[in-house]
Structures are given as structure tokens and as C-alpha cells.
Design an enzyme around this catalytic site. Structure first.
Site, PDB file in Angstrom:
ATOM      1  N   GLY A  62      18.075   4.680  28.511  1.00 39.32           N
ATOM      2  CA  GLY A  62      19.348   5.365  28.275  1.00 39.32           C
ATOM      3  C   GLY A  62      20.373   4.483  27.590  1.00 39.32           C
ATOM      4  O   GLY A  62      20.041   3.453  27.005  1.00 39.32           O
ATOM      5  N   HIS A  80      17.574   3.739  19.224  1.00 38.05           N
ATOM      6  CA  HIS A  80      16.777   4.712  19.990  1.00 38.05           C
ATOM      7  C   HIS A  80      16.555   5.990  19.168  1.00 38.05           C
ATOM      8  O   HIS A  80      15.492   6.590  19.211  1.00 38.05           O
ATOM      9  CB  HIS A  80      17.498   5.099  21.283  1.00 38.05           C
ATOM     10  CG  HIS A  80      17.655   3.985  22.270  1.00 38.05           C
ATOM     11  ND1 HIS A  80      18.870   3.426  22.577  1.00 38.05           N
ATOM     12  CD2 HIS A  80      16.742   3.355  23.046  1.00 38.05           C
ATOM     13  CE1 HIS A  80      18.710   2.489  23.491  1.00 38.05           C
ATOM     14  NE2 HIS A  80      17.433   2.415  23.795  1.00 38.05           N
ATOM     15  N   SER A 135      21.427  -3.072  20.530  1.00 35.64           N
ATOM     16  CA  SER A 135      20.933  -3.188  21.903  1.00 35.64           C
ATOM     17  C   SER A 135      21.988  -2.610  22.832  1.00 35.64           C
ATOM     18  O   SER A 135      23.197  -2.769  22.580  1.00 35.64           O
ATOM     19  CB  SER A 135      20.724  -4.668  22.255  1.00 35.64           C
ATOM     20  OG  SER A 135      20.616  -4.824  23.654  1.00 35.64           O
TER      21      SER A 135
END
Ligand code: PAF
Length: 283
Positions: free
Chosen positions: A31, A37, A187
Site C-alpha cells: 500500500g 506501483h 519508494s
């Protein structure tokens, strides 16, 4: 996009897709999603008709002094981003769904050798936690393929090895690191950086670029590793390691090895930053 937190519903949905002849791609995450992502989701969608993302902050991969409690949990925002990206299903299980037994009774998956070096040496038990949860997620979702970022290069190799060793019929796809304009690898942990630390963080990528150039120019691995570590220190980071390895298996490279990766981990404030650069060295 459906949000599911129980195994029965997850399995029912996946079974229906499979019966329809659809391929399923899995994007496991913890998450606090960023553009990196979302690239994984885009890649998954290019390969398969159905994409399942998972969000699970996995307690087993955090050491006792690490940031499990502080790890950012932003489910509502993540859900929105995944939906916009065309994800079909978000699986966000609770800790007891993933780990019904107490930690000391939990079956574990260990990839020896690869798990004990580099980040595994600084974070004992970390890759057992990663391999165990990824194996569980694979068994829960039973995807045809799974997508992981190359920023966590060692993690990607651990997962490839685990998948191969356990004969899991899942294709592992690695996706190149997404970076900020100044080179910093995206990140979730970058959010721990103060503005002043954030300004210093691109030193990691710069040091790796300089090291790769040095190696291509014929400098020795020790020399470039030491120089990169010194550059990180000069920028106010505390290097954990800087290491040149063989890209295939993270072994120390011999003179005949040409496909190399230089990996670094360094602490900056509350963040531990990792990055790597893969490159070819002429023989
Ligand atoms: O890379 C991550 O976010 C995690 O290590 C993973 C692969 C989702 C396992 O918890």
C-alpha cells in the site's frame, strides 16, 4: 473495482474468471501507492485480462525495531488510484486472514543463500517474511503471473528462486524502477524524509551511476564500492552497503562476468533507502 478482505470471496471471483478462460495477474504491495506501483499495475494489465492487487503490510518481514507500526496505511487513497488504473480486484486481508497461527507456529518459506546477504544481512529474517507472504499470496490468488519492481532487486531474485524451487506455475515479471526527475527511486519510505533530507537523497542514484561508469572504464569493484560509499557519507547518508554483484544470482562477480548490478542501501533520517543499477561490463 471490488475490495475484498476474505479468502472465500477472493477464490470465488478468481475461479469465475479462470472458468471464462481469463488470465490473472497479481500485483502484491504493502500500500501507500505511488507511480512505481501504478507502473506495476499497467504492466500486469498488458499481460493478463484480470488484475488483482493486494495491500498487506506484512508484519513478518519487519524486524522488531523496524517501522511496521509507522508504515503509512492509506487504503482509501490507494483504492482510488488502483481503480483509476483499471485494477479488477483489490485484496486487502487482515493479519489473521494471512497468519491464522501465532508467529512461532507459522510455516515459513526460506530461500537460503540469497536471503542472508546484502539487505538480508542488515535485516535478519526479512526475506523469510517476504518469501512466506508472497508464497501465501500466490496460493490465495493463484495468478498466472505476478509483477514486482526491480528497485527491490534482491527481493525479485528471492521471489524468482522461491517460485522456481517450489514449482509454482507463475511467471514472475520484473518492472524497471520509476524515478523522480532528480533520480531518486520512488519508494513509500521516501515519505519519511524531511525536505532537507529529500534534497540529499538523490546522492544514492548519483553514486550508483558514477560507480557503473568507473567499472565500465575498467576500475576495480573494491575501488568503486569504496568511492560510492564515501560519496554517500559526504552527502550525509549512512551507507549500509554498496556492492557490485552478478545480476543473475548476486554472487561476487568474477572477471568473466559481464551482466552486473551495483546495489546500495543507506540510512537517511528515519528512512532506509535502497537502489540498484544493472549494467553490462565489456569483457
Ligand atoms: O515489495 C513489497 O511491497 C513487499 O515486500 C511485498 C512484495 C508486497 C511483500 O510483502
Amino acid at each position: 473495482m471490488e475490495l475484498v478482505d476474505d479468502l472465500t470471496t477472493l477464490r470465488r471471483r478468481v475461479r469465475a474468471w479462470r472458468q471464462n478462460g481469463e488470465h490473472i495477474a497479481l500485483v502484491p504491495t504493502m500500500g501507500n501507492l505511488h507511480r512505481g506501483h501504478l507502473r506495476l499495475v499497467q504492466e500486469a494489465r498488458a499481460y493478463a485480462q484480470r488484475t488483482v492487487a493486494t495491500i498487506f503490510v506484512n508484519p513478518m518481514q519487519f524486524g522488531p525495531q523496524e517501522d511496521f507500526g509507522a508504515y503509512p496505511r492509506t487504503l482509501a487513497q490507494d483504492r482510488h488510484l488502483l481503480e483509476e488504473e483499471g485494477t479488477d480486484l483489490l485484496f486487502a486481508p487482515t493479519v489473521t486472514t494471512v497468519y491464522p497461527r501465532p508467529p512461532e507456529e507459522q510455516t515459513r518459506v526460506e530461500v537460503p543463500g540469497l536471503s542472508d546477504i546484502l539487505c538480508g544481512a542488515s535485516r535478519p529474517g526479512h526475506f523469510v517474511g517476504v518469501a512466506t507472504v508472497v508464497c501465501k499470496l500466490f496460493n490465495m490468488v493463484q495468478p498466472d503471473l505476478a509483477v514486482f519492481g526491480e528497485k527491490d532487486f534482491q527481493q525479485l531474485l528471492v521471489i524468482r528462486r522461491m517460485t522456481e524451487d517450489l514449482c509454482l506455475p507463475i511467471n514472475i515479471v520484473g518492472v524497471p524502477t520509476v524515478r523522480e526527475a532528480d533520480g531518486l527511486a520512488l519508494s513509500s519510505r521516501n515519505g519519511y524524509l524531511s525536505p532537507e533530507e529529500r534534497a540529499r537523497a538523490p546522492a544514492v542514484h548519483r553514486a550508483l551511476l558514477a560507480a557503473a561508469e568507473g567499472l565500465k572504464a575498467g576500475q576495480g569493484t573494491d575501488e568503486v564500492e569504496q568511492r560510492a560509499a564515501a560519496e554517500l557519507e559526504a552527502a550525509g547518508l549512512a551507507p549500509d552497503y554498496v556492492s557490485v554483484r552478478r545480476a543473475l544470482d548476486l554472487a561476487l562477480p568474477g572477471p568473466a562476468d559481464t551482466d552486473l548490478v551495483i546495489l546500495a542501501a543507506a540510512r537517511l533520517g528515519k528512512a532506509r533507502l535502497i537502489d540498484n543499477l544493472r549494467f553490462s561490463r565489456a569483457r
